[in-house]
Design an enzyme around this catalytic site. Structure first.
Site, PDB file in Angstrom:
ATOM      1  N   HIS A   1      31.855   7.987  43.682  1.00 34.98           N
ATOM      2  CA  HIS A   1      31.284   9.168  43.038  1.00 34.98           C
ATOM      3  C   HIS A   1      32.324   9.846  42.148  1.00 34.98           C
ATOM      4  O   HIS A   1      33.454  10.059  42.591  1.00 34.98           O
ATOM      5  CB  HIS A   1      30.824  10.118  44.164  1.00 34.98           C
ATOM      6  CG  HIS A   1      30.121  11.348  43.731  1.00 34.98           C
ATOM      7  ND1 HIS A   1      30.391  12.586  44.269  1.00 34.98           N
ATOM      8  CD2 HIS A   1      29.135  11.550  42.828  1.00 34.98           C
ATOM      9  CE1 HIS A   1      29.600  13.490  43.725  1.00 34.98           C
ATOM     10  NE2 HIS A   1      28.829  12.897  42.835  1.00 34.98           N
TER      11      HIS A   1
ATOM     12  N   GLU B   1      30.485   5.900  39.469  1.00 36.98           N
ATOM     13  CA  GLU B   1      29.590   6.850  38.789  1.00 36.98           C
ATOM     14  C   GLU B   1      30.461   7.914  38.153  1.00 36.98           C
ATOM     15  O   GLU B   1      31.493   8.301  38.705  1.00 36.98           O
ATOM     16  CB  GLU B   1      28.658   7.490  39.818  1.00 36.98           C
ATOM     17  CG  GLU B   1      27.655   8.486  39.263  1.00 36.98           C
ATOM     18  CD  GLU B   1      28.076   9.955  39.338  1.00 36.98           C
ATOM     19  OE1 GLU B   1      27.290  10.809  38.916  1.00 36.98           O
ATOM     20  OE2 GLU B   1      29.217  10.256  39.801  1.00 36.98           O
TER      21      GLU B   1
ATOM     22  N   HIS C   1      32.220  17.165  34.875  1.00 39.44           N
ATOM     23  CA  HIS C   1      31.027  17.533  35.643  1.00 39.44           C
ATOM     24  C   HIS C   1      30.514  18.921  35.280  1.00 39.44           C
ATOM     25  O   HIS C   1      29.324  19.109  35.015  1.00 39.44           O
ATOM     26  CB  HIS C   1      31.340  17.468  37.140  1.00 39.44           C
ATOM     27  CG  HIS C   1      30.179  17.820  38.015  1.00 39.44           C
ATOM     28  ND1 HIS C   1      29.854  19.122  38.342  1.00 39.44           N
ATOM     29  CD2 HIS C   1      29.242  17.049  38.624  1.00 39.44           C
ATOM     30  CE1 HIS C   1      28.779  19.121  39.116  1.00 39.44           C
ATOM     31  NE2 HIS C   1      28.393  17.876  39.305  1.00 39.44           N
TER      32      HIS C   1
HETATM   33  O1  G3P Z   1      24.763  10.674  40.154  1.00 35.39           O
HETATM   34  C1  G3P Z   1      24.804  11.127  41.462  1.00 35.39           C
HETATM   35  C2  G3P Z   1      25.502  12.458  41.591  1.00 35.39           C
HETATM   36  O2  G3P Z   1      26.692  12.408  40.848  1.00 35.39           O
HETATM   37  C3  G3P Z   1      24.675  13.616  41.148  1.00 35.39           C
HETATM   38  O3  G3P Z   1      25.273  14.842  41.435  1.00 35.39           O
HETATM   39  O4  G3P Z   1      26.402  16.917  40.756  1.00 35.39           O
HETATM   40  O5  G3P Z   1      27.746  15.020  41.592  1.00 35.39           O
HETATM   41  O6  G3P Z   1      26.700  14.890  39.363  1.00 35.39           O
HETATM   42  P1  G3P Z   1      26.581  15.431  40.750  1.00 35.39           P
HETATM   43 MG    MG Z   2      27.279  12.870  38.836  1.00 34.83          MG
END
Ligand code: G3P
Ligand code: MG
Length: 239
Positions: free
Chosen positions: A9, A36, A51
């Site tokens: 992540h 990701e 983010h």
């Molecule tokens: O893509 C999955 C996840 O990253 C979505 O939440 O807020 O971490 O971008 P966030």
């Molecule tokens: Mg994300």
């Protein structure tokens, strides 16, 4: 589409500063096959990995990402907030990140994360660059408008709809975005809804899963992949 089951992540999970090239390297060294990251447009329209809409939480900068050019963003320190060992790690461009993923053999989930009012432009620009990169990747977004404009730009790229809890209108949103997969919060997932999604032929991936036992329970239910801040909990052979 075949997902790598364990997806780091925000690049390297909690083990490196989020949305950085250092994170990609760390993920690759752990043996991750998939990562990701979040992508937003800088003031000059260049897509960068970040983010939040504001700079303060993860970088040495202040103010809005959308008000700062990509060259200035590249000069910020996006590493020290995580640990001094990562000082002066830059805010990378999407182009740099895709290039690095290709070099490291990483599959990438490019999350289109538009700042307010930038949904259509962000979807278009990200899809154009992603299509040119010709890598192993999937686009996703919470924004239907961003996914639709990505589809107009590069219909051939696979897209996933991102949601928190899966709302009753999920079928309509999948249809209107042309998404081939659904990404949802793990916390709000019920076995009943998961069964409906799978019966409709859509793979489901869940965020953010930071315990092995939770991931194993989700895989046993039929979830294809988990986004995790703790890719170190798995051996390379399991990812
Ligand atoms: O893509 C999955 C996840 O990253 C979505 O939440 O807020 O971490 O971008 P966030
Ligand atoms: Mg994300």
């Amino acid at each position: 589409m075949i997902y790598p089951p364990i997806i780091a992540h925000r690049c390297g999970g909690a083990l490196a500063p989020e949305n950085t090239l250092a994170g990609l390297h760390l993920a690759a060294r752990l043996g991750c096959r998939g990562v990701e990251f979040d992508v937003m447009l800088a003031a000059d329209g260049v897509p960068v990995l970040i983010h939040d809409e504001t700079l303060e939480r993860t970088t040495s900068g202040r103010g809005r990402v959308a008000d700062m050019g990509s060259v200035q963003l590249a000069r910020l320190d996006a590493g020290s907030r995580h640990h001094a060992a990562f000082a002066m790690e830059p805010v990378p461009t999407l182009a740099d990140a895709l290039h690095r993923c290709a070099a490291l053999g990483l599959w990438a989930n490019v999350e289109i994360k538009p700042s307010a009012g930038q949904d259509v432009d962000t979807g278009r620009v990200v899809a154009r660059l992603a299509a040119a990169a010709n890598g192993k990747l999937l686009l996703s977004s919470f924004s239907s408008a961003a996914l639709r404009s990505a589809a107009e730009e590069a219909e051939q790229l696979p897209r996933a709809l991102l949601v928190g809890a899966i709302a009753p209108d999920w079928r309509e949103r999948m249809a209107e975005t042309g998404a081939m997969a659904l990404h949802s919060s793990a916390r709000a997932l019920t076995a009943e809804t998961l069964a409906e999604v799978l019966a409709a032929g859509f793979p489901l991936a869940c965020y953010t899963v930071n315990r092995r036992d939770d991931a194993e329970r989700l895989f046993a239910m039929g979830v294809s992949a988990v986004f995790t801040d703790r890719p170190d909990l798995w051996a390379a052979s399991e990812m």
